[in-house]
Motif scaffolding. Sequence first.
Motif, short mmCIF file in Angstrom:
data_model
loop_
_atom_site.label_atom_id
_atom_site.label_comp_id
_atom_site.label_asym_id
_atom_site.label_seq_id
_atom_site.Cartn_x
_atom_site.Cartn_y
_atom_site.Cartn_z
N VAL A 1 0.85 -1.05 -0.03
CA VAL A 1 -0.13 -0.04 0.01
C VAL A 1 0.97 1.22 0.06
O VAL A 1 1.84 1.19 0.77
CB VAL A 1 -0.79 0.02 1.07
CG1 VAL A 1 -1.59 1.32 1.37
CG2 VAL A 1 -1.95 -1.23 1.29
N GLY B 1 1.30 5.59 -0.51
CA GLY B 1 0.73 6.71 -0.62
C GLY B 1 2.05 7.87 -0.82
O GLY B 1 2.86 7.47 -0.28
N THR C 1 -1.33 12.21 -1.59
CA THR C 1 -2.27 10.96 -2.21
C THR C 1 -2.89 10.37 -0.96
O THR C 1 -2.43 9.94 0.00
CB THR C 1 -1.72 10.11 -3.24
OG1 THR C 1 -0.91 9.21 -2.52
CG2 THR C 1 -0.62 10.96 -4.07
N GLU C 2 -4.12 9.86 -1.49
CA GLU C 2 -4.51 8.80 -0.50
C GLU C 2 -3.71 7.47 -0.59
O GLU C 2 -3.06 7.41 -1.63
CB GLU C 2 -6.08 8.54 -0.97
CG GLU C 2 -7.01 9.50 -0.90
CD GLU C 2 -7.32 9.74 0.71
OE1 GLU C 2 -7.63 8.66 1.33
OE2 GLU C 2 -7.16 10.94 1.44
N PRO C 3 -3.76 6.51 0.28
CA PRO C 3 -2.87 5.37 0.24
C PRO C 3 -3.50 4.49 -0.86
O PRO C 3 -4.08 3.34 -0.51
CB PRO C 3 -2.94 4.68 1.69
CG PRO C 3 -4.28 5.47 2.24
CD PRO C 3 -4.55 6.72 1.41
N ASN D 1 5.41 6.79 1.22
CA ASN D 1 4.79 6.08 2.36
C ASN D 1 4.41 4.41 2.08
O ASN D 1 3.68 4.54 1.07
CB ASN D 1 3.72 6.73 2.87
CG ASN D 1 4.09 8.31 3.44
OD1 ASN D 1 4.35 8.24 4.70
ND2 ASN D 1 3.76 8.98 2.51
N SER E 1 3.34 0.60 3.24
CA SER E 1 3.16 -0.55 4.15
C SER E 1 2.79 -2.05 3.47
O SER E 1 2.69 -1.83 2.19
CB SER E 1 2.09 -0.32 5.08
OG SER E 1 1.01 -0.01 4.08
N GLY F 1 -1.17 -2.07 7.26
CA GLY F 1 -0.26 -2.52 8.07
C GLY F 1 0.47 -1.11 8.33
O GLY F 1 0.16 -0.07 8.04
N LYS G 1 2.95 1.90 8.35
CA LYS G 1 3.74 2.33 7.23
C LYS G 1 4.98 2.79 7.76
O LYS G 1 5.23 3.37 8.79
CB LYS G 1 2.95 3.47 6.57
CG LYS G 1 2.78 4.93 7.33
CD LYS G 1 2.10 5.86 6.58
CE LYS G 1 1.50 6.95 7.46
NZ LYS G 1 2.46 8.10 7.78
N LYS H 1 9.07 8.70 13.93
CA LYS H 1 8.26 9.69 13.29
C LYS H 1 7.85 10.73 14.55
O LYS H 1 7.38 10.30 15.70
CB LYS H 1 7.05 9.14 12.90
CG LYS H 1 6.21 10.39 11.90
CD LYS H 1 5.32 9.71 11.01
CE LYS H 1 4.46 11.02 10.52
NZ LYS H 1 5.21 11.87 9.43
P1 ADP Z 1 0.94 11.04 8.83
O1 ADP Z 1 -0.14 11.10 9.94
O2 ADP Z 1 1.99 10.14 8.84
O3 ADP Z 1 1.05 12.41 8.47
P2 ADP Z 1 -1.17 10.70 6.89
O4 ADP Z 1 -2.24 9.82 7.12
O5 ADP Z 1 -1.36 11.97 6.86
O6 ADP Z 1 0.03 10.14 7.88
O7 ADP Z 1 -0.50 10.15 5.51
C1 ADP Z 1 0.57 10.39 4.82
C2 ADP Z 1 0.89 9.83 3.67
O8 ADP Z 1 0.88 8.48 4.02
C3 ADP Z 1 -0.29 9.66 2.69
O9 ADP Z 1 0.39 9.85 1.46
C4 ADP Z 1 -1.07 8.62 2.92
O10 ADP Z 1 -1.78 8.28 1.57
C5 ADP Z 1 -0.02 7.52 3.16
N1 ADP Z 1 -0.52 6.66 3.99
C6 ADP Z 1 -1.30 6.60 5.22
N2 ADP Z 1 -1.45 5.37 5.49
C7 ADP Z 1 -0.71 4.54 5.05
C8 ADP Z 1 -0.40 3.24 5.08
N3 ADP Z 1 -0.98 2.32 6.12
N4 ADP Z 1 0.35 2.52 4.26
C9 ADP Z 1 1.08 3.14 3.15
N5 ADP Z 1 0.86 4.71 2.96
C10 ADP Z 1 -0.01 5.14 3.94
#
Ligand code: ADP
Length: 487
Positions: free
Chosen positions: A21, A23, A167-169, A208, A210, A219, A221, A274
Amino acid sequence: MSPPASFPASTAPSSADLQAVIGLEVHLHLNTRTKIFSAASTDYFGQEPNTFTDPLTLGLPGTLPTLNARAVDLAIMFGLALGCDVSGFTQFHRKNYFYPDAPKNYQLSQYDRPIARNGAVTVDGERIGITRAHLEDDAGKLVHPLYAPYSLLDLNRAGMPLIEMVTEPELRTPEQARKFLTLIRATAQSLGVSEANPEEGQMRCDVNVSVHVPGTPFGTKVEIKNLNSFRSVQRALEYEIARQTRIVKAGGSISQDTMGWDEGGQKTFVMRTKEGEADYRYFPDPDLPPLDITPEWIERVRAQMPELPAQKRERYLAAGLREQDADSVSVDVPQSRFLDAALSADPKLDLQKLANWLLTDVAGWLSAKELNLKASALTPEHLAALVGLVEAGTLSGKMAKELLPEVMQGADPATLVAERGLSVVTDAGAIEAAVDAAMLANPAAVEQVRAGNLKAANALFGPVMKAMNGQAGPDVVRRVLNERLGV
Ligand code: ADP
Ligand code: MG
């Protein structure tokens, strides 16, 4: 909902069950003449460090920001191109952190009121959601001289206007991530929103990623920061997916780390665990009033929007370009601009024939010389002229290919033809003699054609072209052959 941190070893999923997955977070330098909050020039690439600054860029006390309206125009345009809702009301927040490359000790960014949100683009027929796109200022750059016990600071980049898009994941493979970035670059370049050149730091990407079993929660990330080429994005993702897959398969758990990409070693490494959003103490910037973007403003920008890659692809398909070529040219802005310019130099030309020359012969010559279209002396007019000479039967394909290296270096094909008395033999007498000789040498083919097998004439065509040294116009040869064969 929090994802399972680990699986008991006995029930650990096999790698075949696991899916990645992905993002992305992409930063683009906006194509403005001055910085986002001051009048300092943005034209610093390749210039002396710290010469493109001013009191605001240096974070001096008492300086006040003024928002660059052009940066807002470009962000609106980019948001519209990504299918986003563009906010009427938007605001800048201070994102507080200490780092030597940020002399204000905060970044001006947009927090809960981004300029654009809820968009989507299509990659290979799949919809990829765009969570948001917002404006912010870039930091300066720390330079670490090799073996030196100190670092140097260059603030030329500080205050550059950035758009960050998230982007969305919803991406699933490294290949799809690379295609997404190619589309974003083409979109930004077509609109003139950004030069989007990763080598000049105008386009940077955090990924990002996972792994999980489809149908179960995502999972944990891992974020990989500051990738500055599409190839690094793809490699880093491939590496990281394999690493996570190995750990999860063995029943281990992934820790939520921020990682870097080691270009030399081609592997990821842990930078830090993080930090949480609360650490940044976001608050509205008191020096910048909220920005009210009127519907008229948005419509004025929409009216200026040029053709987007997806529209370009449709236009090429409608003009008869092969799908594979339409796909690749429509996301390569220098190439599509060149193709469009060549076609407008001679609108009678067949788009596919022009594209064949551009994508095969020209691209081959350029890549052998490690050049690109911009750096080469080939003009769209000269390419159109060369292809036109072949189409008119003045040059054979073979002769045109022989002239290409000179045309690539700036020669005008028409001048070369005139100066060297090139131009294919269209003198029917010489061609007739060659046709007669070929027919005499292959009576069986002549029989077959006369018995109705028209394809058998191909066996005569090659020898005639060969006898003419490739300098006969193929159309004339066909005509003479048909006449002599009585078909
Ligand atoms: P954060 O709180 O770490 O900033 P966000 O939810 O804002 O996380 O998402 C940041 C980026 O990570 C976005 O591009 C989102 O699509 C991606 N992302 C969020 N969850 C996952 C995941 N489980 N696996 C991969 N990418 C993810
Ligand atoms: Mg976030």
